[in-house]
Design a protein around this motif. Structure first.
Motif, PDB file in Angstrom:
ATOM      1  N   ASP A 252       0.793  -1.230   0.000  1.00  0.00           N
ATOM      2  CA  ASP A 252       0.000   0.000   0.000  1.00  0.00           C
ATOM      3  C   ASP A 252       0.829   1.285   0.000  1.00  0.00           C
ATOM      4  O   ASP A 252       0.326   2.333  -0.394  1.00  0.00           O
ATOM      5  CB  ASP A 252      -0.921   0.038   1.231  1.00  0.00           C
ATOM      6  N   TYR A 253       2.084   1.213   0.469  1.00  0.00           N
ATOM      7  CA  TYR A 253       2.844   2.434   0.699  1.00  0.00           C
ATOM      8  C   TYR A 253       4.197   2.404  -0.001  1.00  0.00           C
ATOM      9  O   TYR A 253       4.823   1.351  -0.147  1.00  0.00           O
ATOM     10  CB  TYR A 253       3.070   2.653   2.200  1.00  0.00           C
ATOM     11  N   ASN A 254       4.643   3.575  -0.399  1.00  0.00           N
ATOM     12  CA  ASN A 254       6.029   3.821  -0.784  1.00  0.00           C
ATOM     13  C   ASN A 254       6.747   4.479   0.393  1.00  0.00           C
ATOM     14  O   ASN A 254       6.134   5.238   1.164  1.00  0.00           O
ATOM     15  CB  ASN A 254       6.116   4.740  -2.000  1.00  0.00           C
ATOM     16  N   TYR A 255       8.041   4.212   0.538  1.00  0.00           N
ATOM     17  CA  TYR A 255       8.817   4.723   1.661  1.00  0.00           C
ATOM     18  C   TYR A 255      10.080   5.407   1.142  1.00  0.00           C
ATOM     19  O   TYR A 255      10.640   4.999   0.124  1.00  0.00           O
ATOM     20  CB  TYR A 255       9.206   3.597   2.622  1.00  0.00           C
ATOM     21  N   LYS A 256      10.545   6.420   1.876  1.00  0.00           N
ATOM     22  CA  LYS A 256      11.774   7.114   1.508  1.00  0.00           C
ATOM     23  C   LYS A 256      12.506   7.552   2.777  1.00  0.00           C
ATOM     24  O   LYS A 256      11.893   8.097   3.703  1.00  0.00           O
ATOM     25  CB  LYS A 256      11.461   8.341   0.661  1.00  0.00           C
ATOM     26  N   LEU A 257      13.791   7.279   2.843  1.00  0.00           N
ATOM     27  CA  LEU A 257      14.622   7.722   3.965  1.00  0.00           C
ATOM     28  C   LEU A 257      14.957   9.197   3.756  1.00  0.00           C
ATOM     29  O   LEU A 257      15.594   9.569   2.775  1.00  0.00           O
ATOM     30  CB  LEU A 257      15.895   6.883   4.044  1.00  0.00           C
ATOM     31  N   LEU A 258      14.532  10.051   4.709  1.00  0.00           N
ATOM     32  CA  LEU A 258      14.739  11.492   4.572  1.00  0.00           C
ATOM     33  C   LEU A 258      15.941  12.002   5.350  1.00  0.00           C
ATOM     34  O   LEU A 258      16.675  12.864   4.882  1.00  0.00           O
ATOM     35  CB  LEU A 258      13.491  12.254   5.050  1.00  0.00           C
ATOM     36  N   ASP A 259      16.135  11.486   6.576  1.00  0.00           N
ATOM     37  CA  ASP A 259      17.154  12.072   7.445  1.00  0.00           C
ATOM     38  C   ASP A 259      17.379  11.140   8.624  1.00  0.00           C
ATOM     39  O   ASP A 259      16.706  10.127   8.787  1.00  0.00           O
ATOM     40  CB  ASP A 259      16.674  13.447   7.936  1.00  0.00           C
ATOM     41  N   THR A 260      18.365  11.499   9.443  1.00  0.00           N
ATOM     42  CA  THR A 260      18.556  10.849  10.746  1.00  0.00           C
ATOM     43  C   THR A 260      18.426  11.922  11.809  1.00  0.00           C
ATOM     44  O   THR A 260      18.969  13.021  11.674  1.00  0.00           O
ATOM     45  CB  THR A 260      19.929  10.172  10.841  1.00  0.00           C
ATOM     46  N   VAL A 261      17.678  11.620  12.873  1.00  0.00           N
ATOM     47  CA  VAL A 261      17.352  12.601  13.908  1.00  0.00           C
ATOM     48  C   VAL A 261      17.598  11.969  15.270  1.00  0.00           C
ATOM     49  O   VAL A 261      17.366  10.771  15.457  1.00  0.00           O
ATOM     50  CB  VAL A 261      15.874  13.050  13.786  1.00  0.00           C
ATOM     51  N   THR A 262      18.051  12.768  16.233  1.00  0.00           N
ATOM     52  CA  THR A 262      18.268  12.290  17.601  1.00  0.00           C
ATOM     53  C   THR A 262      17.044  12.600  18.454  1.00  0.00           C
ATOM     54  O   THR A 262      16.601  13.744  18.534  1.00  0.00           O
ATOM     55  CB  THR A 262      19.509  12.945  18.221  1.00  0.00           C
ATOM     56  N   ILE A 263      16.496  11.554  19.097  1.00  0.00           N
ATOM     57  CA  ILE A 263      15.376  11.702  20.023  1.00  0.00           C
ATOM     58  C   ILE A 263      15.735  10.957  21.297  1.00  0.00           C
ATOM     59  O   ILE A 263      16.129   9.793  21.256  1.00  0.00           O
ATOM     60  CB  ILE A 263      14.073  11.130  19.427  1.00  0.00           C
ATOM     61  N   ASP A 264      15.623  11.638  22.443  1.00  0.00           N
ATOM     62  CA  ASP A 264      15.985  11.030  23.730  1.00  0.00           C
ATOM     63  C   ASP A 264      17.408  10.449  23.693  1.00  0.00           C
ATOM     64  O   ASP A 264      17.661   9.352  24.205  1.00  0.00           O
ATOM     65  CB  ASP A 264      14.983   9.932  24.111  1.00  0.00           C
ATOM     66  N   ASP A 265      18.322  11.190  23.058  1.00  0.00           N
ATOM     67  CA  ASP A 265      19.727  10.792  22.946  1.00  0.00           C
ATOM     68  C   ASP A 265      19.921   9.483  22.197  1.00  0.00           C
ATOM     69  O   ASP A 265      20.932   8.803  22.362  1.00  0.00           O
ATOM     70  CB  ASP A 265      20.375  10.689  24.340  1.00  0.00           C
ATOM     71  N   ARG A 266      18.937   9.103  21.376  1.00  0.00           N
ATOM     72  CA  ARG A 266      19.069   7.905  20.554  1.00  0.00           C
ATOM     73  C   ARG A 266      18.852   8.287  19.092  1.00  0.00           C
ATOM     74  O   ARG A 266      18.007   9.118  18.764  1.00  0.00           O
ATOM     75  CB  ARG A 266      18.069   6.829  20.984  1.00  0.00           C
ATOM     76  N   ASN A 267      19.652   7.674  18.228  1.00  0.00           N
ATOM     77  CA  ASN A 267      19.578   7.979  16.803  1.00  0.00           C
ATOM     78  C   ASN A 267      18.386   7.273  16.164  1.00  0.00           C
ATOM     79  O   ASN A 267      18.132   6.089  16.420  1.00  0.00           O
ATOM     80  CB  ASN A 267      20.866   7.546  16.094  1.00  0.00           C
ATOM     81  N   THR A 268      17.666   8.005  15.364  1.00  0.00           N
ATOM     82  CA  THR A 268      16.497   7.439  14.680  1.00  0.00           C
ATOM     83  C   THR A 268      16.555   7.743  13.184  1.00  0.00           C
ATOM     84  O   THR A 268      17.134   8.749  12.759  1.00  0.00           O
ATOM     85  CB  THR A 268      15.179   8.005  15.249  1.00  0.00           C
ATOM     86  N   TYR A 269      15.975   6.840  12.409  1.00  0.00           N
ATOM     87  CA  TYR A 269      15.767   7.087  10.979  1.00  0.00           C
ATOM     88  C   TYR A 269      14.469   7.877  10.816  1.00  0.00           C
ATOM     89  O   TYR A 269      13.462   7.592  11.463  1.00  0.00           O
ATOM     90  CB  TYR A 269      15.634   5.772  10.210  1.00  0.00           C
ATOM     91  N   MET A 270      14.502   8.842   9.932  1.00  0.00           N
ATOM     92  CA  MET A 270      13.307   9.618   9.610  1.00  0.00           C
ATOM     93  C   MET A 270      12.819   9.150   8.233  1.00  0.00           C
ATOM     94  O   MET A 270      13.426   9.450   7.210  1.00  0.00           O
ATOM     95  CB  MET A 270      13.654  11.107   9.590  1.00  0.00           C
ATOM     96  N   ILE A 271      11.718   8.398   8.221  1.00  0.00           N
ATOM     97  CA  ILE A 271      11.236   7.766   6.994  1.00  0.00           C
ATOM     98  C   ILE A 271       9.869   8.334   6.618  1.00  0.00           C
ATOM     99  O   ILE A 271       8.938   8.341   7.423  1.00  0.00           O
ATOM    100  CB  ILE A 271      11.165   6.245   7.152  1.00  0.00           C
ATOM    101  N   TYR A 272       9.798   8.809   5.406  1.00  0.00           N
ATOM    102  CA  TYR A 272       8.555   9.341   4.850  1.00  0.00           C
ATOM    103  C   TYR A 272       7.797   8.201   4.161  1.00  0.00           C
ATOM    104  O   TYR A 272       8.399   7.397   3.437  1.00  0.00           O
ATOM    105  CB  TYR A 272       8.878  10.455   3.856  1.00  0.00           C
ATOM    106  N   PHE A 273       6.493   8.113   4.390  1.00  0.00           N
ATOM    107  CA  PHE A 273       5.678   7.106   3.708  1.00  0.00           C
ATOM    108  C   PHE A 273       4.466   7.791   3.073  1.00  0.00           C
ATOM    109  O   PHE A 273       3.969   8.809   3.557  1.00  0.00           O
ATOM    110  CB  PHE A 273       5.232   5.995   4.672  1.00  0.00           C
ATOM    111  N   LYS A 274       4.026   7.218   1.972  1.00  0.00           N
ATOM    112  CA  LYS A 274       2.881   7.759   1.252  1.00  0.00           C
ATOM    113  C   LYS A 274       2.172   6.621   0.537  1.00  0.00           C
ATOM    114  O   LYS A 274       2.808   5.723  -0.009  1.00  0.00           O
ATOM    115  CB  LYS A 274       3.339   8.813   0.234  1.00  0.00           C
ATOM    116  N   ASN A 275       0.831   6.663   0.564  1.00  0.00           N
ATOM    117  CA  ASN A 275       0.076   5.600  -0.101  1.00  0.00           C
ATOM    118  C   ASN A 275       0.303   5.645  -1.612  1.00  0.00           C
ATOM    119  O   ASN A 275       0.503   6.695  -2.218  1.00  0.00           O
ATOM    120  CB  ASN A 275      -1.413   5.727   0.209  1.00  0.00           C
TER     121      ASN A 275
END
Length: 831
Positions: A252-275
């Motif tokens: 159902d969805y397409n995904y794209k890696l946009l950025d890496t962001v720190t939340i609560d001192d932990r590294n996270t992937y920022m992934i955009y999704f769209k139907n």
């Protein structure tokens, strides 16, 4: 303002001491960049929305902010004095950021696959044995007064030879004056959530709703957004969508890696999704922040753009002891979308802007353009893996004792921020308006009218009893109803009186009941009835008949029986997720058609019956809320089951016959993400012993005996056999099955948008000893009965057209006799 209006026409604008706004675009093409990262020098963080716009609020001055996006050069923007809107242009570096179609090499796809594979390990409801926390929620309907022009305009009313006539339009001026002082609506709630043994329960500790001393309980449980992002179906504004991390989400969805962001001192992937579908309203769109180590969701933003522009945000805190991200807060907002459809609700029409090809700049903005809804929830007092005993776990929500009478000290304890002047003014003004305009009474009036009653003092008049028509009684005129809480909350008197213009007979009923258990809403009652009923009809006593402006099927019925009935009954909701009626009745039956029942060498054209009956409805998958006034079904789920057992009581009270009847019905309904719906109905009955034809089964026929198709055109029923003639078949044992599938409405012309429904029905049955029933010629269903058809409902102003065809062993010799054309009517109240 109408209560239900609070869910429509909104636009969001947040207030802060320091605020910057802007838009991020590609420098080479001027196209917007959705979900670009915005970071200020004082630590505030935001992202652009799907239109590339951003807004940052700060309690301290902002000197500069940086904008980053994978594939583009990071840009630093210095804050300029007297500048609040920034047009940021990002230069592309090496990656083309046109939308990426998923392929095996796509980095986002690998991350999403791991997230799906590990979601049971990261879902608090799967990972933790138990947890509990409290939540403070505030919901407001408001508008940003700074965005509203306060000018008083003139509008051209008409032009004549004598000149141009104007009128003064002060709508915006008055609206701005109002929202400068207060919000349009607000409500607060403090709840305790408890999870154990795979059950999650909300206990509302306190609630207050501006303008209403007793809140509308239905609004308190209105599902704006899911509790868990890990559910396979994510619910947003009471509409379910496939989750972006459901097991089948990749289709159902397409995904794209946009950025890496720190939340609560932990590294996270920022992934955009769209139907993948072109229609924006067919699926979710948004951002997933995924922990780079355990692949848990650390934050998510979800959005739907259609008639309404809806967005939902979930934030999580990382708990190092459990290595899990636990929900910390969430917010939900609605702004007005763009569409050429209007929404009709309770007689009012909500007008929306046209589609984008229109020149919207020429349209004068109305107050509804500025209104927004915002709901914010903050969790606290979180405890995990403790010994939790959930009281009454079969209720999904329970209103706590004295929850609606909490004083101001209670709210000061739980509010995240101190109450401001605008919020205080909202409570005082709306409470005053509610008293002056009797809002609470109007709300109760609306709820009763929807259920078919008109309150008149201490008496609720039953609107269904005023007027009806059938072939036996002719026009049936009457008056009936039940006493309400103004007379007594623990005692009621109910009844009706009616007259048939064709049979010239008066009918009526009178009864009384007393409440014997408030929590289970249990009543003990007695009644006397002298009335007529369709022969061989199946009626489940526990089922509440929905209010209809008209009931089309009885119009053509001519075979009835009269019954004088004395009845004692007990109705209760004591058993969880069920409601039941237990009844003892004595009835004198007088068939009003040519019929005699031959039983044990005796002929009966008049007989008595003394019976005991239990009728029970079970909704095992539904969610219920326990309120101070009783139980409410807040989430209707299928299947539902209805059982009824009737037993004659030997020779008690001059009973003529010995018999037993077993009746069963189950309903199933499935709504698809596309908006289509499938409905299934299975119903069966078995009567054994000495049962006259009046109390057998006719499987709900709805076709009249006329020569031509045109002469047989009447209104269709909901679950009736449209090609089966009245009194054609009778059974003492039967089973019927119905399949319906409703497609989305199709736009043929601007005002003609029919709803297409395909229907198939079938029934099997038989009749033991048909020779006992004298006077009517009929057949049995031992070979089965089959019909299929198409419904085109709501073609124009609720009117529709249906066509059904009869086939199989009971098909008639003439082709035209197997065809039934009917009218349909659907009343749309906007729910």
């Amino acid at each position: 303002m109408k209560q239900l209006l609070l869910f429509f026409f909104f636009t969001l604008s947040l207030q802060a001491q320091f605020q910057i706004n802007g838009i991020v675009k590609k420098s080479n093409s001027n196209q917007v960049l959705p979900f670009a990262s915005i970071t200020t020098d004082n630590g505030n963080y935001s992202i652009t929305d799907v239109d590339g716009k951003f807004s940052i609020n700060s309690g301290t001055p902002i000197l500069y902010f940086t904008v980053s996006y994978i594939g583009y050069a990071k840009t630093k923007i210095s804050i300029q004095k007297n500048t609040v809107f920034y047009n940021v242009q990002l230069k592309e570096t090496t990656q083309n950021l046109n939308e990426i179609v998923i392929n095996p090499e796509n980095a986002a796809l690998g991350i999403i696959k791991k997230t799906i594979a590990l979601k049971d390990n990261n879902d608090p409801e799967k990972r933790l044995n138990s947890f509990e926390f409290k939540t403070y929620n505030k919901l407001i309907v408001s508008a940003n007064p700074d965005s509203i022009a306060a000018a008083i305009d003139t509008i051209v009313v008409r032009r004549t030879k004598k000149g141009v006539y104007f009128k003064i339009d002060s709508t915006n001026y008055k609206f701005k004056s109002t929202v400068n002082k207060r919000h349009l609506f607000q409500t607060e709630k403090v709840s305790q959530y408890q999870f154990a043994n795979n059950k999650l329960k909300e206990t509302i500790l306190g609630t207050k709703m501006a303008g209403l001393k007793q809140p509308l309980y239905e609004i308190l449980t209105f599902n704006l957004q899911n509790f868990s992002i890990y559910d396979p179906k994510y619910e947003l504004f009471e509409t379910k969508y496939n989750s972006p991390i459901a097991n089948n989400s990749l289709k159902d969805y397409n995904y794209k890696l946009l950025d890496t962001v720190t939340i609560d001192d932990r590294n996270t992937y920022m992934i955009y999704f769209k139907n993948k579908k072109k229609s924006k309203a067919k699926g979710l769109e948004g951002i997933l922040y995924i922990d780079q180590e355990n692949y848990a969701i650390a934050k998510t933003i979800l959005r739907i753009r259609g008639l309404l522009d809806i967005s939902s945000t979930h934030n999580f805190n990382y708990l190092p002891e459990e290595n899990i991200w636990f929900p910390s807060d969430k917010n939900f907002q609605i702004i007005k979308g763009k569409n050429d459809d209007d929404i009709k609700i309770l007689g009012g029409t909500i007008q929306f802007d046209g589609d984008v090809e229109q020149d919207l700049s020429t349209r004068k903005k109305q107050p509804s353009d500025y209104i927004y809804l915002l709901s914010e929830s903050n969790n606290f007092d979180i405890k995990n893996n403790t010994n939790i005993q959930i009281p009454k776990p079969y209720y999904a929500v329970e209103i706590g004792k004295n929850a609606i009478t909490k004083d101001e000290s209670f709210w000061e304890t739980y509010r995240k921020d101190s109450i401001d002047i605008r919020t205080k003014k909202t409570y005082s003004d709306l409470d005053s308006i509610a008293v002056r305009k009797k809002i609470a009474n109007r709300v109760q009036l609306g709820k009763k009218i929807i259920n078919g009653y008109l309150p008149i003092g201490f008496f609720d008049m039953d609107l269904r009893k005023i007027f009806s028509y059938n072939n036996y009684e002719g026009f049936r005129l009457g008056l009936g109803g039940v006493t309400n809480d103004r007379l007594s909350k623990d005692f009621r008197i109910e009844g009706y009186y009616a007259y048939g213009t064709k049979d010239g007979m008066f009918k009526g009923s009178l009864g009384a009941a007393a409440k014997v258990d408030k929590k289970a809403n249990s009543w003990l009652g007695i009644s006397y009835t002298d009335d007529v009923r369709e022969i061989a009809s199946t009626s489940f006593s526990i089922e509440k008949k929905p209010f209809k402006i008209y009931d089309p099927r009885p119009i053509n019925i001519s075979t009835f029986y009269n019954y004088l009935s004395w009845k004692a009954y007990y109705e209760t909701k004591q058993i969880p997720k069920t409601e039941s009626i237990w009844e003892i009745a004595h009835s004198e039956i007088d068939p009003k058609f040519n019929y005699v029942f031959l039983n044990k060498n005796n002929l009966y054209d008049y007989y008595t019956m003394t019976t005991a009956m239990v009728s029970l409805q079970w909704s095992p998958f539904s969610d219920f809320m326990l309120t101070p006034t009783g139980r409410i079904e807040i989430e209707k789920r299928f299947p539902k089951f209805t059982f009824q057992y009737t037993q004659s009581l030997g020779r008690l009270w001059n009973n003529d016959f010995d018999f037993s009847k077993f009746d069963f019905k189950t309903e199933y309904e499935k709504k698809y993400l596309s908006g289509q719906k499938t409905s299934l109905l299975l119903q069966a009955g078995y009567a054994l012993g000495d049962v006259p034809l009046t109390h057998l089964y006719n499987t709900s026929p709805n076709n009249i005996t006329k020569e031509t198709i045109i002469q047989r055109i009447t209104f269709s029923g909901k679950n009736s056999f449209e090609t089966m003639f009245f009194n054609e078949f009778f059974s003492n044992k039967y089973a019927m099955f119905q399949f319906k599938h409703a497609f989305n409405r199709v736009t043929l012309l601007k005002k003609i948008k029919p709803s297409l429904v395909i229907v198939t029905r079938m029934a099997y049955g038989n009749l033991d000893n048909p020779e006992q029933h004298l006077g009517l010629n009929f057949k049995t269903l031992d070979k089965g009965f089959f019909e299929s058809g198409i419904e085109l409902n709501q073609i124009f102003n609720g009117l529709g057209l249906t066509t059904f065809f009869r086939y199989g062993p009971n098909q008639l010799p003439k082709l035209e006799d197997n065809i039934a054309i009917k009218l349909s009517y659907v009343l749309n109240l906007g729910f």
